[in-house]
Design a protein around this motif. Structure first.
Motif, PDB file in Angstrom:
ATOM      1  N   ASN A  38       0.810  -1.229   0.000  1.00 36.50           N
ATOM      2  CA  ASN A  38       0.000   0.000   0.000  1.00 36.50           C
ATOM      3  C   ASN A  38       0.841   1.275   0.000  1.00 36.50           C
ATOM      4  O   ASN A  38       0.453   2.300   0.563  1.00 36.50           O
ATOM      5  N   LYS A 223       1.176   6.839   3.404  1.00 35.65           N
ATOM      6  CA  LYS A 223       0.400   6.366   2.275  1.00 35.65           C
ATOM      7  C   LYS A 223       0.201   7.489   1.246  1.00 35.65           C
ATOM      8  O   LYS A 223       0.941   7.563   0.285  1.00 35.65           O
ATOM      9  N   PHE A 301      -6.074   0.350  -2.261  1.00 34.49           N
ATOM     10  CA  PHE A 301      -5.861  -1.069  -2.538  1.00 34.49           C
ATOM     11  C   PHE A 301      -7.225  -1.704  -2.763  1.00 34.49           C
ATOM     12  O   PHE A 301      -8.260  -1.100  -2.429  1.00 34.49           O
ATOM     13  N   THR A 338      -2.394  -3.393  -4.129  1.00 35.96           N
ATOM     14  CA  THR A 338      -2.276  -1.936  -4.015  1.00 35.96           C
ATOM     15  C   THR A 338      -2.463  -1.325  -5.398  1.00 35.96           C
ATOM     16  O   THR A 338      -1.976  -1.874  -6.389  1.00 35.96           O
TER      17      THR A 338
END
Ligand code: PLP
Length: 358
Positions: A38, A223, A301, A338
């Motif tokens: 991710n 992220k 994801f 992802t």
């Protein structure tokens, strides 16, 4: 000497990197795409990359001013006081601070299963005990409901809600978070983990802190901001907690490099916009094109039911595509993919469809 009893402790196993896999298979690292952790496929915010280079000459100093500057910038962004922003070494570090601030020995925490392993690990480090609530597959996919949490709830000190949830992609609405907070004891903290918050088209639970002192929110730069390697995250906590951060934090937990990168990334709306747009595209693309049951995702994801996750993950790896086998999450039929760049996502879908067709 003997260590304390670690038999209840589980090892955190991170997804393996491209270098490691390439070496194992005797292949070139450039043959692989990594869609198993991710991470941000567009790299770090370019502004953060510049800030990191510039920070190089400052790293002989302890992070003091920049830590305060980043805290102030985040406090302003969320409309809270500086004391309510607990910077940490990744979101994981912030989870540790919350555990330190809340758990007495043998206190219990309630965690989702399947779910993010570190909640339970962190609680055990702090001599807490772990019980679980189920995120179960129903007719409409994986269901996260206040009822499921409250049915399992038995006065635990901390309840973790992951929204959007890893690995299913499901989420709680703000009303549902509030229901959990309302229906649990006054002395129960509800931790809302919004590690994927930027990808969800929904308001943050930070707004609940105006009125409540039993909710804390976790956010990370790993992220959407593409700074996983710098380890930077934070909790936003109730105003009534006062100076508790000063009492639980590891001195200088967020480095100069991380704080400078975070400040620069916060000012890089373009990079976040590019990232979230490509995630929206990629989620749709995977839903539409992958020859497997997929689930609506609010994260970066998509979870897919491929029948035999271990063998599909292995076959995809041989074809150069690294995805996450969700067996360790307790989902032996599921993989988590992802969203990558367009080219990476295309390739992953093609490869998986080939594997699934065999
Ligand atoms: C990635 C992630 C985090 C935070 O990760 P850090 O890299 O430590 O910031 C927290 N919770 C969930 C569910 C995650 O997937």
């Amino acid at each position: 000497m003997e260590l304390r009893d670690l038999s209840d402790h589980v090892e955190y196993r991170a997804g393996r990197g491209i270098e490691e896999v390439a070496r194992e298979l005797g292949r070139d690292p450039s043959d692989f795409v990594k869609l198993s952790s991710n991470e941000n496929p567009h790299g770090p915010s370019p502004k953060a990359a510049v800030a990191i280079r510039e920070a190089a000459t400052e790293v002989h100093r302890y992070p003091k001013a920049v830590h305060a500057d980043l805290t102030a910038a985040l406090a302003e962004q969320w409309g809270v006081t500086d004391e309510q922003v607990w910077l940490a070494n990744g979101g994981d570090g912030a989870l540790d601070y919350l555990a330190r601030a809340t758990l007495d020995p043998d206190d219990e925490v309630l965690v989702p299963t399947p779910g993010f392993t570190y909640y339970g690990m962190s609680a055990r480090f702090h001599h807490g005990r772990v019980s679980e609530y189920a995120v179960e597959e129903g007719g409409d996919g994986f269901e996260m409901t206040p009822e499921a949490v409250l049915d399992a709830y038995d006065g635990e000190r901390v309840v973790y809600l992951t929204s959007p949830h890893n690995p299913t992609g499901a989420r709680f609405t703000l009303d549902e978070v509030e229901t959990v907070a309302d229906e649990t004891d006054e002395d129960t903290l509800v931790v809302v983990d919004e590690a994927y918050g930027e990808f969800a088209d929904a308001p943050s639970a930070v707004s609940l802190l105006d009125e409540r002192d039993d909710v804390a929110v976790l956010r990370t730069f790993s992220k959407a901001y593409g700074l996983a390697g710098t380890r930077l995250g934070y909790a936003v906590v109730p105003g009534s907690w006062g100076d508790a951060y000063a009492r639980v934090q590891t001195p200088f937990a967020a480095s100069v490099v991380a704080c400078e990168a975070g400040l620069a990334a916060l000012g890089d709306d373009e990079h976040v916009a590019k990232t979230t747009e490509s995630v929206e595209w990629g989620r749709e693309y995977i839903h539409d094109e992958l020859d497997a049951r997929t689930y609506e995702s609010h994260g970066n994801f998509v979870l897919a039911n491929v029948g035999d996750a271990a063998s599909v993950t292995e076959a995809a790896k041989r074809d150069g595509v690294l995805i996450r086998d969700c067996t360790s999450f307790g989902l032996p039929e599921h993989v988590r993919v992802t969203v990558g760049t367009r080219a990476e996502t295309d390739r992953a879908v093609d490869t998986l469809n080939e594997v699934l067709g065999e």
